[in-house]
Each structure stands twice: as C-alpha cells, then as structure tokens.
Design an enzyme around this catalytic site. Sequence first.
Site, short mmCIF file in Angstrom:
data_model
loop_
_atom_site.label_atom_id
_atom_site.label_comp_id
_atom_site.label_asym_id
_atom_site.label_seq_id
_atom_site.Cartn_x
_atom_site.Cartn_y
_atom_site.Cartn_z
N ASP A 105 -2.91 4.85 -2.01
CA ASP A 105 -3.85 5.34 -1.01
C ASP A 105 -4.16 6.83 -1.17
O ASP A 105 -3.26 7.64 -1.35
CB ASP A 105 -3.20 5.13 0.37
N HIS B 95 -11.30 -2.62 3.41
CA HIS B 95 -11.09 -2.38 4.84
C HIS B 95 -11.72 -1.07 5.32
O HIS B 95 -11.67 -0.77 6.50
CB HIS B 95 -9.60 -2.36 5.13
N GLU C 100 -6.64 4.65 -5.47
CA GLU C 100 -7.88 4.97 -4.74
C GLU C 100 -8.32 6.34 -5.23
O GLU C 100 -7.94 7.36 -4.67
CB GLU C 100 -7.63 4.97 -3.23
N ASP D 241 0.87 -1.17 0.00
CA ASP D 241 0.00 0.00 0.00
C ASP D 241 0.91 1.23 0.00
O ASP D 241 1.81 1.32 0.83
CB ASP D 241 -0.86 -0.03 1.28
C1 GLC Z 1 -7.49 5.55 2.62
C2 GLC Z 1 -7.41 4.23 3.36
C3 GLC Z 1 -7.99 4.41 4.73
C4 GLC Z 1 -7.19 5.45 5.46
C5 GLC Z 1 -7.07 6.73 4.65
C6 GLC Z 1 -5.96 7.59 5.18
O1 GLC Z 1 -8.78 5.94 2.39
O2 GLC Z 1 -8.03 3.22 2.64
O3 GLC Z 1 -8.02 3.22 5.46
O4 GLC Z 1 -7.79 5.72 6.68
O5 GLC Z 1 -6.77 6.52 3.30
O6 GLC Z 1 -4.73 7.03 4.86
#
Ligand code: GLC
Length: 554
Positions: A199, A328, A256, A98
Amino acid sequence: MTKKWWNEKVAYQIYPKSFYDTNGDGIGDLRGVIEKLDYLKDLGIDIIWLSPCYRSPLADQGYDISDYYDIDPRFGTMADMDELIAEAKKRDMYILMDLVVNHCSDEHEWFKKACQDPDGKYGNFFYLRDKKEGELPTNWRSYFGGSAWEDLPGTNKQYLHVFHKKQPDLNWENPEVREEVYKNINWWLDKGLGGFRIDAIINIKKALPLHDYEPDREDGLSSIHNMLAEAQGIGEFLGEMRDRTFKKYDAFSVGEVFNEKPEEIPDFIGDNGYFSSMFDFAETICGGSEKGWYDCRQITPDEYKACCFGTQRKIGDIGFVSNIIENHDEPRGVSRYIPEGDCCDASKKMLGGLNFMLRGIPFIYQGQELGMENVKFESIDQVDDISTLDEYKVALDAGCTQDEALKVVSRFSRDNARTPMQWTDGENAGFTTGKPWLRVNENYKKINAESQINDPDSVRSFYKKLIALRKNPEYKETVVYGALEPVWEEVHNLMAYYRKGDRTLLVVGNYQKEPQTIELAGGYKKILINNYDHAAVSGNKIELQRYQFLVLEM
Ligand code: GLC
Ligand code: CA
C-alpha cells in the site's frame, strides 16, 4: 525475463468488509471469504488479495492498523485467518495480505508511546516537529484534505500524516522502524501467505529536509505529489525490504506505485526488482486534476487505448505489470470507461476482455466479474468514505451546487466499489442477514452472482472463458508471455493488438455502439473468444457489431 511461479496466475481482490457476512452483523468477514473460496476457484482464481483485515479503528476502512499481528474482531480471529490460508492452499490458491506500512493508526501502541514520550524511542518512529504558533512545519496538503500536520496529543509537537490524521506516517529513516516492518512481514510469510499487496509505498521516502512547496490551491497548501517528485533514494528502502523479506520466501509482491520514472522500471519490477509486479494506474490517472474530482473528466475510448498501450510499451518485457479496471479506491470500471448510456453486457465483456488479454497479471476486483456498476447516490449522507467526503467539500468550495457536487461524487467515489457484493436477488443481495454497513446497490436484482453462474452468456461466464484461455496449455505461453503489438492504433474507437508467442492471437474490441469493419492481413484459424454468438465475416473482412470483442487465432 526470468519466469516466476506467479506469472501465469489470475488474481482477485477482496474487500473483506463488503464481501460476505456470515454472522449477520452487516460486516463481511473472513469466514465469509472461506465460504466463498469455491466460488472463486470455480471462476479460475489463483491469488486472492485481501484488503486489510488487521486490528484497526477502520477510520480508513482498515488502512489504519493498530496491531499488525492481530485480526480485527469485526473480521474474525487469527484462527479464521489460519484456516483461510490452509483452505486456500488445499485448493492451490494463495492469499496476499495488504501491507500498510507508510503509516499506522493513531491507536497503535507506538503512537500512544510517542505521545507519552515524544523525545523517546517511539517519538522517532514518526515525523514529529515542534509546534510553532501560527505556523505549520510544512505546507503539505494531506491526500484526504487539509494540512498534513496535526497536534500530537498531550505534547507541544505536531506529527505528519500524508493521509488521514488517524494515519500517522512512520519514519522509515529510522532503522528500528524498518526492522519492525520486516519482522512483521516475515511473521506473516511464515504463516504461509503467498505475499503482499503493498500500500501507498511511494510515500515512505520524504524529500529531506522537509520543506514548503509552491501552493497549488487557494488553501495555500501544496500537493504531496510535489514533495514526492523531489524525494530521492526510495530504492534503498525497497531493496532492503525485498532482501530481508519477500526474496527469502519467493513471495509475490505487488506495489501500489504511481510515479516511477521509465528508467526506474527495471529496478521496480525487473528480475530482482523491488517487487514482483506493480499496478498499472495510467487509465485511472488519465483525465485527473490536481484541483480535485470536480475538475476531473471522463476518459474516452481512444484515451483508454492510449493509456494501455503506453504502459505496455514502457514495460515491454522488463517484467509484468498488474492490470486492473477498478479497485477499492476507484469507481467501477464499467461505469467509468464505457461511454455513458452504453453500459450493457456486451460492452462490459469487451472492456473486461481488452484489459484481461493485456500482457501482465490480471487482477479482478470483487463484483467486476458480474459487471457491477456505480451507485446512484441521492444524498451525501449515503457516503461513508473519508476521501469522498473531502472531495464533496472541495467541489462545494470551488462553487459547485450541491447537485453538481453529488454528481461528481457519484462518478468518482470510492464507495462505488465498496457496496456489498451482490450474491443473489434476495434481501441485501444475499450479502448479510443483518443491516449492511453500506447500502447495497439498487440494481442487485438484475446483477448478481446467482443468476450468472449457470448462464453461459453472463458476464461472469465470459470472464470464466477468458481465464480458461489463459490457462489452456495450448495458448498459455502466448497469452501469458507473448509480446504485445498494437494494431490499427490510429483507428478511432477501435482497440486491437496482437499477442505473439508460439502462436499469434489478435485481440480486438469495437469500442463504440456503431458497427465497424476491420480487414485482416490474412486469414485466421479460429475464433477463441467472442462476446456475440456470431461474427460477420466475409473474406478477410469482419464487421464488428456494437462493442463486439474477439480473440482470433491467426
Ligand atoms: C492506498 C489504499 C487506500 C488508502 C490509502 C492510505 O491508496 O489503496 O484505500 O486509503 O492507501 O492507506
Ligand atoms: Ca460479519
């Protein structure tokens, strides 16, 4: 669209903390992942995305990294990581890490140095502003609640954190930051990683100069989304990152990404896009509300269908999206997308099948293949997740009773997906011999891997069949690359589409408990997948049973 090595693959997300614990400390670890590689291989998995296991205070469960070049001791050692990559390779599998680079941890040495000398080199690694009494640099609300600004310890400045205050945002405008990021990515790729899941990447570009937006809640603050909608030029960063890292290694990258505009899709995931792929979040966003979880609603089967088809139309054959029903950060897909009271093996298989057969790369989240469900939280004390704790408070502030707020939490909490993986019907679901860091879902005696592996009718066996179909040389071309064409789109609680390649497949799910009849235009050759042991065919008509799902070869 140029074909790439990862187009045909099937991916699986592991949340290491909750996957498998090998030393009895109640926390899943990398040795646990190594031990379970054969379980994943048997399922048919090719690519494994590991949620963060870098050194971290775990304030946001590892999405707050204090050393990008180290493994957190709770998860194991770098030697374990090297072994995992090597063991995966032996099995023809790829490991994705990640990539969390919108922010680091406030315990990262860059941040510590910024506190010591805010006007020096490392001050410029972050967004720092002079502190003014009774006034914040901007009125942005962090994703996890409250102002996005916090005092920089030991100084007269404040720093920006769009997530938790232990996650200071990195200043991507500073070329030195970008160099550090690329160096780190390449270091990992040199180790033999298959690539990265990226991320929160849309947050790296801020609308400059930083300024206030229209307040959207009584707290006088404004959602980060308002700022992001105005930010221009993220493509320069993302293109540079691609060229300096992933591209040189032919690595797989999945972003993401939430807020891309339709005309930007080719830039993001077309040939030579910033990323190999990006997740489709249309379903997770549907029913949402800027006010908070308490104002969100459950989406209907017809909306679910509209979301999937909307994305498919938007993407067309520009590239490959990554399809999920959960991760998650989300509740369990079966608890969310199956109407209340109807969650059963048939409906779980139907939902899995409808999602899996979409064009794109299927991502399965740990436990999804078993049909793992949401948790029934009895008290807010059972919740660990920082975002859930904030949403609970937001619900109470908006006037919900404690009971109502807890219901909201049970429905949407990220902890729903973070409970330990259910391996057996033994103590702690076989996840650990110690005390699990998060409570095991009570239903583990009924839902667990051990009982499903050799049961040909289990949810897991059904996923195995779906995966096998995607890999079957006779159907691969169609299942992977075939065009997707919705059919009977207006029919209530029916989701159906053709996949058209060198063959034509009809994928159909009766998304309700009442039977429903479909009439085929012509005959079909073969039933390839069925979540029942029969199909009620008469002539060109098929009477679909409660949540029946079929893949037919036409
Ligand atoms: C993304 C992750 C999440 C995290 C956020 C901050 O959305 O998937 O779990 O809290 O980024 O890193
Ligand atoms: Ca452990």
